[in-house]
Design an enzyme around this catalytic site. Structure first.
Site, PDB file in Angstrom:
ATOM      1  N   GLU A 142       0.828  -1.152  -0.120  1.00 51.30           N
ATOM      2  CA  GLU A 142       0.041   0.063   0.021  1.00 51.30           C
ATOM      3  C   GLU A 142       0.860   1.213  -0.008  1.00 51.30           C
ATOM      4  O   GLU A 142       0.557   2.365  -0.698  1.00 51.30           O
ATOM      5  CB  GLU A 142      -0.905  -0.110   1.148  1.00 51.30           C
ATOM      6  CG  GLU A 142      -2.084  -1.078   1.349  1.00 51.30           C
ATOM      7  CD  GLU A 142      -2.726  -1.038   2.333  1.00 51.30           C
ATOM      8  OE1 GLU A 142      -2.296  -1.443   3.335  1.00 51.30           O
ATOM      9  OE2 GLU A 142      -3.793  -0.771   2.282  1.00 51.30           O
ATOM     10  N   GLU A 164      -4.169  -9.584   3.754  1.00 52.66           N
ATOM     11  CA  GLU A 164      -5.027  -9.044   4.916  1.00 52.66           C
ATOM     12  C   GLU A 164      -6.479  -9.920   4.871  1.00 52.66           C
ATOM     13  O   GLU A 164      -6.742 -10.638   6.063  1.00 52.66           O
ATOM     14  CB  GLU A 164      -5.415  -7.629   4.931  1.00 52.66           C
ATOM     15  CG  GLU A 164      -4.430  -6.936   5.369  1.00 52.66           C
ATOM     16  CD  GLU A 164      -3.507  -6.204   4.163  1.00 52.66           C
ATOM     17  OE1 GLU A 164      -3.462  -6.964   3.031  1.00 52.66           O
ATOM     18  OE2 GLU A 164      -2.887  -5.306   4.248  1.00 52.66           O
TER      19      GLU A 164
END
Lengths: 553, 493
Positions: A142, A164
């Site tokens: 990210e 995740e």
């Protein structure tokens, strides 16, 4: 985790534990090498270049200093200081042991920092390039996504991934899901595969799908990164010969229930769970050469103080649910700066100040506190400072003066300028006036017709710029009741309500990240499937995976 | 391959139940490959790439044929069939141990359920990862050892090297079979990557560090087969327990072959020591290099190095993944079924040593979080046995010197000791102290040069280089001077 410490956001390169900043002419290299034992709170080790809030505070400092202190830097290479692991993302043990509020604050701040990186690329001629010398997992990827370009080493092992969902039962909540489809235009079915495949994708596939821009063998990795940095430097409009402005340590005085900066003060009223924030206008006329004045330049000094105060209150004062905003000083002087910021917008330093103020207002926009602006005699809500009033959820304006206190004072006026109509856009891409009058073009046109004109309470109310204009017989009592009523409402419901009302109009990458992605993430964070005793996040590290309640909600 | 060669030796005729190997196919197997056209085509597509890799990165010394053991069946004895075989015609096949139709999952949250014959979607990624990491090590060691043939101390040792090499190749096949058979297109892509990553390749290194270290000489080869292959043995031992039955059966069969690699390492170091001891006695000095032997202190340094890098292969002492693998049933403990506990371990704890404030301390941690350490402790105990055995050779020679295993924290790059400096005796020291003494503990370039100076090939049947003693017996009851390897150019000698 009990919040045992007060987080300080001020730092400087000589105090970094996790990052190094190396400037070589027009190219800066920012290297992440996390000190495993340098966690902000006890209870976890920052293995594999994973990060916590402390690591991100340093990154934010770097981003800011690059913009102000290094006008010569036109390209920033972001890379890792470990072998074969660029960054493993947010530390899971840290997340697992954190309170909900801490997680949310942490994610918000990291999101803002990543937006700031994009802002530097877009508005500052400072292009960030992620040089992934190893695997970038979760928050690590990210972080790379916030860069303009991503170069991944192609060694048959290094991958980019968002693990995740499969590993932790939560979302890649720092912009990951959003940027993959909205920024990098990865097809939604591929994005779905990517976000459910814990080990992610390597080399050729990562390039084909658009997850990275290039995958190059190790032997030519540095050359490829240097080539891209060189291109970014050539395309930049930043000056080569300007002298940077040093971000000197903030002057901040902390007392029991007050925080004071040169142009900003906060008075804390714990009984009423509110803080009164007052911005002061400039003492003098603007200088001819803003950059020469450096960190003392009033708009920069105000912005830095405001930035620091917002972060402080947001992180350390969770129970102060209402922020009452005021501005005091000579509106004419504010307007002189307001004009200068517009006239000299082409100057690199003024440009930086403008965008910094814009980002700080955005920080206010996404702050989960009720913001109430009070406009009364002596107010300096004009031009750029009036943005603070417009950012508030409600605006209360005194009609006339406080007869008993200062009958001779001049009644308050509100004065808007182009600053309120596009100079400092919100995350939704609109000015605060456009957002306020979304779908009511006639009302917007009426306000636009009166830019530059002092508006008294009646006019402001007529134009829809204030919530309520009352004379002094009712004003203070009304305000007291409003604040008490506000304090009695559910903090959660208020947070959700305010966030919905503040961002009228279209969606952008930013609003999706702070609205859609964050809201879903925060919901998932508190669900038993993540944070219940058998949830995936809580179980992480115990050697057991999450046991899910399979009911879809 | 001729199987009626009179010199195939004493491999007993298969006696137990066995699966017939389908030698009519290009890929010998006991998994009914002929009945699965899709899988067959996939593997046949992979085979040319494997052969290409073998030619490029397999053994560099040209040979005509080698006396090799080939698996022809998995029954009690059929897996050890010996004959002279040209190496690139070696029949790398696919063999799984016999299936037990009643096999259950023996540990973790699925304990008591039937073992899985297919990959559960939930564990697909983790299982594939485990297989890829295991698979990546197999060809790596072949690559690391490819030039050793040029300095072989004897034809006997050369044969053992090649046997290790072809079996590592077969183990690669075994992992590739699993990837192809159970993991679809992604599995096939991973199988290709296994050949694309190469040991020590800057651009595409092998996944684990120890498999990118160069194997510089035969002493290191022996140390490697002793310490690093032993890690492989223990990893296979945990996968043998897997709830995923095909993986368990594959690894069970691989373990039989792995025993030979252990044998090469154990006896290789032992024979080196025997010769060293002999020369020390003969010349009454530790400095036996001028007399053509490898000094004991250099052997110790090689041991220190290989032991410590192999310890790193077990990963961090505390590992979330290892716990997850266990609970999910993917990877058990060493000798799982012989352990006397609940095989779930939710409440179990153990002690963990770590470094704090310059001292080695102990804390109690959940067992599930420390399964890598559990396995490593088993490994260390096994390694210690070998060292005891080696020391017997020194004692038998009447010498007082002894070899020892360094402390678990010595020279570590992974886990709780990483970033600290621990001496072989277990003393935590600072960086300066470490740097001042590292050359006493780890092989220096000069040490390696000294060893390399002794590495002169000996290709005459029955003869041995001067730094190593001959073995007591040959392979498969053949004499030591047997023509185990026919070199490609021996006709010219």
């Amino acid at each position: 985790m009990e919040r045992a410490l007060t987080v300080t956001f001020a730092t400087s390169p000589d105090r970094y534990r996790h990052w190094t900043l190396h400037v070589d002419g027009a190219v800066a290299t920012v290297t992440l090498r996390v000190d495993e034992h340098g966690g902000l709170v006890p209870g976890y080790e920052l293995k594999m270049n994973s990060y916590d809030l402390g690591v991100d505070i340093e990154l934010y400092d770097i981003v800011q200093r690059l913009r102000f202190e290094h006008p010569e830097v036109k390209a920033v290479v972001l890379t890792g200081g470990l072998e074969r692991m660029f960054c493993a993302g947010a530390n899971i043990r840290m997340l697992a042991q954190s309170t909900h509020a801490w997680k949310v604050n942490f994610c918000k701040f990291t999101n803002e920092t990543r937006n700031g990186i994009e802002d530097a690329t877009e508005h500052s001629g400072q292009t960030w390039i992620a040089a992934l010398n190893g695997t970038a997992a979760g928050g690590g990827y990210e972080l790379a996504l916030a860069c303009d370009q991503i170069v991944l080493v192609d060694d048959g092992s290094s991958a980019v991934s968002l693990p995740e969902v499969p590993l932790l039962g939560v979302l890649p909540g720092t912009g990951g899901l959003t940027r993959v489809v909205d920024k990098r235009h990865v097809r939604k079915d591929r994005a779905d595969l990517f976000a459910t495949k814990a080990e992610g994708f390597r080399g050729r596939t990562a390039v084909e799908w658009g997850l990275v821009d290039a995958a190059v063998p190790r032997h030519s990795f540095d050359d490829e990164v240097a080539r891209r940095a060189g291109e970014a430097v050539a395309a930049s409009t930043r000056p080569s010969d300007a002298k940077g402005v040093v971000l000197t340590p903030l002057e901040r005085k902390d007392e029991a229930d007050a925080i004071t900066y040169p142009y900003l003060s906060a008075r804390i009223d714990r009984a009423n769970r509110l803080v009164e924030i007052t911005v002061s206008g400039p003492a003098d006329a603007p200088p001819a050469d803003p950059a020469a004045q450096g960190a003392e330049y009033w708009p920069l000094a105000v912005t830095r103080a405001l930035d620091d105060l917002i972060l402080h209150l947001r992180t350390n004062e969770l129970e102060l649910g209402i922020w009452v905003l005021r501005a005091v000083g000579d509106p004419e002087r504010v307007l002189a700066y307001d004009a200068q910021l517009r006239e000299q917008a082409g100057d690199w330093f003024v440009n930086e100040v403008r965008h910094y103020y814009k980002r700080t207002l955005k920080r206010l926009d996404v702050t989960s506190r009720s913001l109430i602006a009070v406009i009364d005699p002596g107010t300096a809500f004009a031009g750029l400072l009036a943005e603070l009033a417009l950012a508030a959820d409600r605006q209360y304006m005194l009609e006339g003066v406080y007869e008993d206190r200062d009958a001779d004072a001049a009644p308050a006026t509100l004065l808007l300028t182009p600053s309120n109509d596009g100079d400092y856009p919100m995350g939704n891409g609109l000015s605060r006036l456009e957002s306020r009058f979304w779908g009511n073009d006639g009302d917007l046109a009426a306000v636009r017709a009166r830019l530059g004109e002092p508006l008294d309470a009646a006019a402001a109310q007529e134009l829809g710029l204030v919530t309520l204009a009352l004379d002094d017989i009712d004003f203070e009592e009304e305000l007291r009741i409003v604040l008490e009523e506000r304090a009695s409402l559910s903090p959660d419901a208020l947070t959700g309500m305010e966030a919905n009302h503040r961002f009228a109009g279209p969606e952008t990458l930013e609003t999706k990240i702070f609205g859609r992605l964050t809201a879903w993430q925060n919901w998932i964070f508190i669900r038993p499937n993540a944070s219940g005793p058998d949830g995936a996040l809580r179980r992480y590290g115990t050697g057991r995976k999450g046991d899910y309640d399979v009911e879809r909600v | 391959m001729s199987i009626d060669d009179t010199r195939t030796g004493a491999a007993p005729a298969p006696t137990g139940p066995l699966s017939r190997v389908d030698y009519s196919e290009r890929i010998p197997n006991n998994v009914n490959l002929a009945g699965d056209r899709r899988l067959q085509r996939a593997l046949e597509g992979w085979q040319p790439k494997f052969l290409e890799w073998w030619k490029q990165l397999g053994p560099a010394l040209p040979t005509k044929d080698v006396y090799l053991r080939t698996a022809i069946a998995v029954g009690r004895d059929g897996w050890a069939h010996f004959a002279h075989v040209p190496m690139d015609e070696y029949r790398w096949g696919i063999f799984l141990a016999e299936r037990d139709p009643d096999r259950k999952v023996n540990f973790g949250k699925h304990k008591g359920e039937p073992a899985w014959q297919e990959v559960p979607g939930e564990h697909r990624a983790d299982l594939m990862r485990l297989i890829v990491i295991q698979g990546d090590t197999e060809p790596a060691s072949v690559e690391q050892q490819r030039v050793l043939g040029h300095t072989a101390p004897s034809i006997y040792d050369l044969r053992n090297l090649f046997q290790v090499n072809v079996e590592e190749g077969r183990h690669l096949w075994a992992m590739v079979y699993l990837l192809h058979a159970y993991f679809g297109r992604e599995g096939r892509e991973e199988a290709e990557q296994l050949l694309k990553r190469n040991s020590g390749d800057l651009d595409a290194p092998r996944i684990l560090g120890a498999f990118n270290e160069a194997t510089t000489d035969w002493l290191q080869f022996f140390m490697f087969t002793y310490f690093t292959d032993r890690d492989g043995k223990y990893q296979l031992g945990t996968l043998k327990e897997s709830a995923f039955d095909p993986l368990a059966r594959t690894c069970e069969f691989m373990l039989k072959e792995e025993a030979h690699h252990m044998f090469v390492g154990t006896t290789g170091v032992q024979r080196t020591l025997e010769r060293t001891a002999e020369l020390m006695k003969e010349h009454d000095t530790a400095d036996i290099l001028p007399h053509g032997g490898i000094p004991l202190d250099i052997i110790q340094k090689y041991l220190n190095f290989q032991f410590s890098v192999s310890m790193d292969l077990f990963g961090s002492e505390q590992s979330t993944n290892a716990g997850n693998y266990y609970t999910s049933g993917l990877k058990g403990r060493w000798m799982e079924t012989r352990r006397k506990d609940d095989h779930v371990l939710l409440d179990a704890t153990r002690e963990l040593r770590y470094v704090e404030d310059g001292q080695i301390k102990t804390k109690t941690v959940p067992m599930l979080s420390a399964l890598n350490l559990d396995l490593r402790d088993e490994y260390v105990a096994d390694c210690a046995n070998g060292v005891r055995r080696w020391n017997q050779a020194l004692e038998d020679a009447g010498l007082s010197e002894r070899l020892y295993l360094p402390h678990e924290g010595f020279n570590r790059k992974v886990g709780v000791y990483a970033g600290h400096h621990v001496t072989p005796q277990g003393e935590v020291v600072d960086e300066d102290a470490w740097n001042a003494r590292a050359a006493e503990w780890l092989p220096t370039p000069e040490d390696r040069e000294k060893v390399a100076s002794l590495m002169i090939p000996e290709y005459e049947y029955g003869k041995f280089a001067g730094w190593i003693a001959p073995p007591k017996t040959g392979i498969n009851d053949q004499p030591v001077e047997f023509d185990y390897v026919h070199l490609a150019d021996e006709g010219l000698l």
